[in-house]
Design an enzyme around this catalytic site. Structure first.
Site, PDB file in Angstrom:
ATOM      1  N   ARG A  60       0.865  -1.180   0.000  1.00 54.08           N
ATOM      2  CA  ARG A  60       0.000   0.000   0.000  1.00 54.08           C
ATOM      3  C   ARG A  60       0.897   1.223   0.000  1.00 54.08           C
ATOM      4  NH1 ARG A  60       2.459   2.096   3.657  1.00 54.08           N
ATOM      5  NH2 ARG A  60       0.978   3.788   3.492  1.00 54.08           N
ATOM      6  N   ALA A  62       0.695   5.170  -2.219  1.00 59.13           N
ATOM      7  CA  ALA A  62       0.487   5.532  -3.621  1.00 59.13           C
ATOM      8  C   ALA A  62       1.656   5.141  -4.535  1.00 59.13           C
ATOM      9  CB  ALA A  62       0.192   7.037  -3.714  1.00 59.13           C
ATOM     10  N   ARG A 103      -7.337  -0.270  -6.785  1.00 62.22           N
ATOM     11  CA  ARG A 103      -7.580   0.822  -5.832  1.00 62.22           C
ATOM     12  C   ARG A 103      -7.710   2.111  -6.638  1.00 62.22           C
ATOM     13  NH1 ARG A 103      -4.129   1.302  -0.555  1.00 62.22           N
ATOM     14  NH2 ARG A 103      -6.047   2.292   0.147  1.00 62.22           N
ATOM     15  N   ASP A 253      -2.287  10.977  -2.180  1.00 63.61           N
ATOM     16  CA  ASP A 253      -2.651   9.928  -3.136  1.00 63.61           C
ATOM     17  C   ASP A 253      -3.063  10.513  -4.477  1.00 63.61           C
ATOM     18  OD1 ASP A 253      -3.138   8.794  -0.269  1.00 63.61           O
ATOM     19  OD2 ASP A 253      -2.891   7.067  -1.611  1.00 63.61           O
TER      20      ASP A 253
HETATM   21  C1  LIG Z   1       3.712   7.994  -0.070  1.00 60.38           C
HETATM   22  S1  LIG Z   1       2.091   8.502  -0.041  1.00 60.38           S
HETATM   23  C2  LIG Z   1       1.259   7.144   0.683  1.00 60.38           C
HETATM   24  C3  LIG Z   1      -0.203   7.461   0.938  1.00 60.38           C
HETATM   25  O1  LIG Z   1      -0.950   6.250   0.756  1.00 60.38           O
HETATM   26  C4  LIG Z   1      -1.581   5.958   1.986  1.00 60.38           C
HETATM   27  O2  LIG Z   1      -2.799   5.334   1.808  1.00 60.38           O
HETATM   28  P1  LIG Z   1      -2.892   3.712   1.910  1.00 60.38           P
HETATM   29  O3  LIG Z   1      -2.102   3.309   3.123  1.00 60.38           O
HETATM   30  O4  LIG Z   1      -4.383   3.456   2.045  1.00 60.38           O
HETATM   31  O5  LIG Z   1      -2.323   3.200   0.619  1.00 60.38           O
HETATM   32  C5  LIG Z   1      -1.764   7.305   2.635  1.00 60.38           C
HETATM   33  O6  LIG Z   1      -2.822   8.019   2.047  1.00 60.38           O
HETATM   34  C6  LIG Z   1      -0.429   7.929   2.357  1.00 60.38           C
HETATM   35  O7  LIG Z   1      -0.363   9.298   2.482  1.00 60.38           O
END
Ligand SMILES: CSC[C@H]1O[C@H](OP(=O)(O)O)[C@H](O)[C@@H]1O
Length: 356
Positions: A60, A62, A103, A253
């Site tokens: 996970r 972005a 996603r 994101d």
């Molecule tokens: C390097 S930015 C990562 C960004 O993604 C995370 O979301 P998720 O853990 O659901 O993929 C989160 O929004 C972070 O800021």
């Protein structure tokens, strides 16, 4: 997907590894669902398994899911290396759709998959052999990873110009090596500060409901020897009011053309608090997170995740069976609350107007 290795997560330094790595015939990912207790890797061998790993949040963040998507796209191509270019195109169109749907919010995934499909079309138009097309796709996927690694380091350099010795900085979710190719975006500044002997105190929001902050950010920074303190999300206001945090830095994101920014749920609240307490609110992201095609935050698709990610924690139910739970994975911070957007090519300040 298969689990392939396990060892204690203690003493493991994110600088030395990648959360997602393209090997000969599979993409190897750290299973982030099992951190911080267990360090487990899983391998995916094709687009379908990679899409499932992204959807299930094995990988996970972005930039990291963009790399996983590009690797899964290549793996799918490699499994059809003996077919015709027309058959390969048919397969890759399906792989693109499958991976893109895994996603919806992080634009990096769409950006990377578009790069991969464009590479295919460019090579196919030159009528090169299919095995050469597949090799070209592998090279493009690895180029995306190398570009992201350079971008993260440069973002860290720009962030350092915003910090002072000894200051406290609050961050949300996980934007470190686990969320990118390596080093991270918002966390890159903390890693570089550590490398350069600059003392910073990081306050990591636990980041309900998925706990990326307490499980992942605290684990990464602790392993790196960075001063990190976990707080509950509802403690952020007090930490700002007491002057413990004098800046907020988060990832992103998707950043719309006007600077409205989609990021982990809870980010908008931090921006409102930062404005109230008169401290800067920074967004750190590579330019691949900026989407000029999306005019404002209102057009950013917000992923809603399963209710049990909110009502069950590691198998322990924390809400009655059958109760409704609302679980948007992201919210949108209005651009006027964002002090600066820190990218690898520079620091942008309001008013934001990103174009192609
Ligand atoms: C390097 S930015 C990562 C960004 O993604 C995370 O979301 P998720 O853990 O659901 O993929 C989160 O929004 C972070 O800021």
């Amino acid at each position: 997907m298969i689990e392939i290795r396990y060892h204690d997560a203690e003493g493991f330094f994110m600088h030395d590894v990648r959360p997602v790595e393209l090997r000969e015939a599979e993409v190897r990912m750290i299973d982030q669902r099992q951190l911080p207790e267990k360090l487990v890797y899983v391998d995916a061998k094709d687009a379908r398994e990679t899409a499932e790993a992204i959807r299930a949040m094995v990988v996970r963040g972005a930039p990291a899911i963009a790399l996983a998507g590009a690797f899964g796209f290549y793996l799918e191509a490699s499994r059809h290396i003996s077919e015709s270019a027309d058959k390969l195109e048919e397969v890759l169109v399906k792989a693109h759709a499958l991976l893109l749907a895994s996603r919806p919010t992080a634009v990096n995934l769409s950006f990377a998959l578009t790069r991969m499909m464009n590479t295919f079309h460019t090579l196919a138009l030159r009528e090169v052999r299919v095995d050469e097309i597949v090799r070209g796709l592998r090279a493009e996927a690895l180029a995306l990873q190398a570009e992201d690694e350079v971008a993260c380091r440069q973002i860290g350099e720009h962030l350092l110009t915003l910090y002072e010795e000894g200051m406290g900085v609050l961050t949300h979710c996980n934007t470190g090596g686990l969320a990118t190719s390596r080093y991270g975006t918002a966390l890159a500044g903390f890693y570089l500060a550590k490398e350069r002997g600059m003392a910073l105190r990081v306050y990591a929001d636990e980041t309900r409901p998925y706990l990326q902050g307490s499980r992942l950010t605290a684990w990464e920074l602790q392993q790196a020897g960075v001063d990190v303190t976990v707080i509950c999300d509802n403690m952020a206001a007090a930490v700002m009011a007491q002057g413990l945090a004098r800046a907020v830095v988060v990832g992103a994101d998707r950043i719309a053309a006007n600077g409205d920014t989609a990021n982990k749920i809870g980010t908008m609240g931090l921006a409102i608090l930062a404005r109230h307490f008169g401290i800067p609110f920074y967004v750190a992201a590579p330019v691949s997170t900026i989407d000029p095609r999306t005019p404002t935050g209102a057009e950013i698709p917000i992923e809603t995740r399963p209710e049990d990610e909110l009502t069950v924690i590691r198998g322990a139910r924390i809400a009655p069976v059958g109760v409704a739970a609302y679980n948007p994975a992201f919210d949108v911070t209005p651009s006027d609350l964002i002090t600066a957007i820190i990218t690898e090519i520079g620091i942008y300040r309001a008013p934001y107007a990103f174009s192609h």
